[in-house]
Motif scaffolding. Structure first.
Motif, PDB file in Angstrom:
ATOM      1  N   LYS B   3      -1.083   3.682   7.807  1.00 51.44           N
ATOM      2  CA  LYS B   3      -1.611   4.104   6.924  1.00 51.44           C
ATOM      3  C   LYS B   3      -2.739   3.236   6.471  1.00 51.44           C
ATOM      4  N   LYS B   4      -3.829   4.057   5.643  1.00 54.30           N
ATOM      5  CA  LYS B   4      -4.824   3.006   5.093  1.00 54.30           C
ATOM      6  C   LYS B   4      -4.367   2.513   3.782  1.00 54.30           C
ATOM      7  N   LEU B   5      -4.840   1.207   3.685  1.00 51.95           N
ATOM      8  CA  LEU B   5      -4.393   0.227   2.599  1.00 51.95           C
ATOM      9  C   LEU B   5      -5.529   0.732   1.448  1.00 51.95           C
ATOM     10  N   LYS B   6      -4.938   0.682   0.173  1.00 51.63           N
ATOM     11  CA  LYS B   6      -5.944   0.922  -0.881  1.00 51.63           C
ATOM     12  C   LYS B   6      -6.304  -0.644  -1.547  1.00 51.63           C
ATOM     13  N   GLY B   7      -7.491  -1.068  -1.832  1.00 50.68           N
ATOM     14  CA  GLY B   7      -7.900  -2.239  -2.412  1.00 50.68           C
ATOM     15  C   GLY B   7      -8.525  -3.189  -1.415  1.00 50.68           C
ATOM     16  N   GLN B   9      -9.186  -6.118   0.880  1.00 52.11           N
ATOM     17  CA  GLN B   9      -8.537  -6.415   1.882  1.00 52.11           C
ATOM     18  C   GLN B   9      -9.067  -7.660   2.748  1.00 52.11           C
ATOM     19  N   PRO B  43     -15.367   0.390   2.380  1.00 46.94           N
ATOM     20  CA  PRO B  43     -14.843   1.121   3.357  1.00 46.94           C
ATOM     21  C   PRO B  43     -15.237   0.617   4.661  1.00 46.94           C
ATOM     22  N   VAL B  69      -3.639  -6.502   1.107  1.00 44.00           N
ATOM     23  CA  VAL B  69      -4.589  -6.130   0.059  1.00 44.00           C
ATOM     24  C   VAL B  69      -4.468  -7.379  -0.887  1.00 44.00           C
TER      25      VAL B  69
END
Lengths: 552, 99, 158
Positions: B3-7, B9, B43, B69
């Motif tokens: 799953k793509k992490l948000k924030g 990194q 991204p 994150v």
């Protein structure tokens, strides 16, 4: 206790050499992490949240003074000066380095110890009653059979790549202090009408995300057929246990999905087809092992000595300790002294090198150089003369080892939780510390009486929360730790899984919630002897829910 | 695919020989100091970090590498967003080996 | 993929028969159990040796007759963590008395070879490269054991 002969010693030395070679190949890059991982796990080496962790086997919880001193040495030389005793009677070191682990295994081999199969999808350390051999309610000492199973299960060529881990516990007493109902296989030693030793066998118990009480698969298996029968159960499991889903891979799921009757039929069919002779213990082996567990050479000792009553009346703290921590012994004039590793606001199950060394010395002086580890994360000196109890207590006090709380509310089972564990969802230790502080008052603990609180930092339930009279499960909701409370669980001969009370609590509010529940129990009980579980059974969960959630 | 992490990194892992927690640093080394970590914010940078994991594991110095994150606190210090990673960065929250 | 026997790579005469094709009648063929069960008649004129490939989820004692006639049995290790073949092998060797060649095929690690040998396997159909030195080391490092098994060369206490 059992002492290695040349054969056992050669075996652990070869195993240590094998691991040294594997570590070298891993460090040189010859062996990938994916391939190394199961090999290190089967030697007790985890990669935890902050460091590697080594879990050393303490077979059925019995240690010598010499072995305890070696554990203290390892803690000092390779770790940060302490170790953590676990619910499977083992000890964990939290900070070893991979490059040092081969040396540590050699140091363990020097005192007849190892870390074989303390992790991995194989047969784990066989656990037992910490009072084995001395408990007043025992049919016979289960440890010779535990040792037989330890040997049989070590580096088992057929059962080292099982669907999941496999835990066996054995008790020889009518009171179950080894939680056999919550093991993959639970064994109770029996004597039949002819006085022959045999075993009732339970299968499919376990905690974790699907807690289940084990079901009886055999009323009585003879001593000579014990190992072949275990082979039959393990083979049925190895062949048919689920491998498609890690969370459904334990034998409890197989037994549950198959049904105990059909599962038993499968096992019996395999058992009937086995060439049993080769699977039995070699001739004379059981007698050889039993020889190590003969009772020590007790001196004739005075029962209920005058000196003891005098010391008790003059020292209320000692009196409280005797009441709580000393248990009845088979032998007149002797007592079982339990050493609590649950100091008020301390870390449950932890012991420093200094404490380990002191316990080793005290065991040498007062208890035939033998120490036990209990699944409730305490230590035991199993053969102390009643006339020595006061001296022993005086030596324990300055080391912080004389907390009088065995079986009381502050004697909590607690997993390492998110302070150490890579799988945890919440911290356990700080919660235990807050509860411990809240109930620190000795008088209040005595008013409450026996009460088992058990805390896990995730659904895997290493802290046995399902089996706690009061169970606490740490979870994570939207980035915050919160704690679910269960009531009515039990890990003894009346094994039961606790029921969830309702919405969870924050880490700061758990201790207060436990306080509320305990107060409610004290109000509800008809007399002080009515236990927490009896009250829960009589009144149900409602009054407790009301007390907890009325204001919400 | 994870799953793509948000924030924002950073990459973290543990030293193979010692087990210590480390972070992939700006200068291409692995540091025990989160503040030295190379932070991916776009991204493209995040994808680049993800692609780097397999390569970094081949070196056989750091294992169990994964992205976490991070946020900046009031003092401008990097702090992991998840409690698990906070614990992992700061060490046990309890006083141990002190009786 | 090399075939290992007695710690060395050997020439292998066996070929696996698939659903469609027929092998020459004199060849040594390995037949998957399901084909054997469905099309045993295809083999009536076969003069070569016959091996049997038994999948992981089959109880070997249910096919004792076929196994007794086989010159080779092949069991599978689809992942090195999947230990079912160890139990199948012991049941074959110790309970059914199978004495011919027993081969394991799949994700075999050198560090597992000793256990596989102890469970009764005597040939290995390997994925990846074979390193004779580490094989030799890994299969000889343990000389002691607590469980007596088929043709085991370890020493025991008794």
């Amino acid at each position: 206790m059992y002492v290695y002969d040349d054969f056992d010693e050669k075996f652990v030395r070869e195993r240590a050499a094998q691991f040294r070679d594997q570590v070298e190949r891993r460090l040189s890059g010859q062996l990938s992490e994916a391939h190394f991982r199961p090999l290190r796990l089967m030697n007790g080496v985890y990669l935890q949240l902050h460091a590697y962790m080594l879990r050393v086997a303490v077979p059925y919880g019995t240690l010598s003074s010499k072995q305890m001193r070696q554990l203290a040495m390892i803690a000092t030389k390779y770790d940060k000066g302490y170790g953590h005793f676990t619910t499977r009677q083992n000890i964990q070191f939290n900070w070893p380095k991979l490059k040092d682990l081969p040396d540590i295994l050699d140091d363990l081999a020097d005192v007849g110890m190892h870390a074989i199969q303390t992790s991995g999808n194989c047969i784990r350390n066989v656990t037992s009653d910490q009072w084995a051999g001395v408990a007043a309610d025992e049919v016979t000492d289960p440890r010779p059979y535990a040792e037989l199973m330890r040997q049989w299960s070590s580096l088992h060529p057929e059962f080292s790549y099982l669907p999941r881990k496999f835990k066996i516990a054995i008790t020889g007493a009518s009171s179950d202090r080894a939680a056999i109902a919550f093991h993959d296989i639970g064994i109770q030693v029996l004597k039949n009408d002819n006085g022959e030793i045999g075993f009732a066998v339970y299968v499919g118990g376990g905690l974790g995300r699907t807690p289940m009480v084990g079901k009886k698969i055999r009323d009585f298996i003879s001593l000579e057929d014990l190992l072949p029968y275990l082979v039959a159960i393990l083979r049925a499991y190895n062949l048919e246990g689920r491998r498609d889903n890690k969370y459904k891979a334990r034998i409890k799921i197989l037994v549950h999905e198959t049904g105990i009757d059909e599962f038993k039929a499968k096992v019996e069919k395999i058992f009937d087809g086995l060439e049993k002779e080769k699977l039995r213990a070699p001739a004379g082996e059981i007698e050889r092992i039993q020889g190590f567990f003969a009772l020590p050479d007790y001196a004739s000792a005075e029962a209920n000595p005058e000196s003891l009553s005098k010391a008790r009346s003059e020292n209320p703290a000692f009196d409280a300790w005797v009441n709580r921590n000393v248990a009845e012994h088979k032998q007149a004039g002797y007592a079982i002294a339990n050493i609590s590793l649950k100091p008020i606001a301390g870390i449950p199950g932890d012991a420093t090198s200094e404490q380990m060394n002191l316990v080793a010395d005290l065991a040498e002086t007062y208890s035939f150089s033998e120490i036990r580890v209990s699944h409730e994360q305490n230590l035991v000196l199993a053969h102390v003369k009643e006339t020595d109890l006061f001296e022993l207590w005086q030596a324990l006090v300055p080391a912080g080892l004389a907390t009088a709380n065995i079986g009381a509310i502050t004697d909590m089972i607690t997993c390492p939780g998110l302070d150490y564990c890579a799988l945890a969802t919440a911290r356990s230790i700080p919660v235990a510390q807050k509860i411990s502080e809240k109930f620190a008052d000795q008088k209040r603990q005595e008013e409450i009486g026996d009460l088992k609180v058990k805390i896990s930092g995730c659904i895997n339930a290493c802290g046995h929360h399902h089996a706690g009279h009061i169970g606490i499960l740490g979870l994570n909701k939207k980035g915050e730790e919160y704690y679910q409370i269960t009531l009515g669980g039990s890990g003894d001969q009346a094994a039961a899984v606790g029921e969830i009370l309702g919405p969870g609590f924050s880490g700061d509010d758990v201790a207060g919630a436990i306080d509320t529940l305990v107060n409610r129990y004290v109000e509800l009980r008809n007399e002080t002897s009515e236990t927490f579980l009896e009250v829960v059974k009589r009144v149900g969960l409602e009054p407790f829910k009301e007390a907890l959630y009325a204001d919400h | 695919m994870a799953k793509k992490l948000k924030g924002d990194q950073v990459l973290t892992g543990q030293l193979l020989r010692e087990g210590d927690v480390v972070f992939y640093a700006e200068d291409g080394s692995w540091s025990s100091d989160l503040q030295k970590a190379k932070v991916a914010t776009t991204p493209e940078q995040i994808d680049e970090l993800d692609l780097f994991i397999a390569k970094a594991e081949e070196v056989n110095l750091v294992i169990d590498i994964y992205p976490i994150v991070v946020e900046k606190d009031e003092a401008g210090q990097l702090v992991p967003s998840l409690i698990r990673e906070k614990m992992r960065t700061t060490g046990p929250s309890i006083v141990y080996a002190d009786f | 993929m090399p075939i290992i026997k007695d710690g060395a790579i050997i020439e292998d005469s066996w070929t696996v028969l698939d659903e469609e094709s027929d092998a020459p009648s004199s060849a040594d063929i390995i037949i998957p159990l399901n084909i054997m069960l469905e099309k045993a008649d295809r083999l009536s004129n076969h003069s070569g040796r016959i091996g049997l490939l038994i999948p992981n989820d089959v109880a070997v004692e249910d096919h004792a007759d076929l196994i007794a006639k086989a010159d080779l049995v092949v069991l599978e290790l689809p992942a090195f963590t999947d230990g079912r073949a160890y139990s199948q092998a012991r049941a074959l060797r110790e309970d059914l008395g199978f004495e011919k060649e027993l081969r394991v095929k799949g994700d075999v690690l050198v560090d597992q070879a000793a256990y596989l040998l102890r469970c009764g396997f005597d040939s290995f159909d390997f994925e990846g490269e074979f390193d004779a030195v580490s094989w030799e080391k890994s299969t000889n490092i343990m000389t002691t054991g607590y469980q007596r098994t088929y043709r085991d060369k370890l020493s025991y206490r008794d």
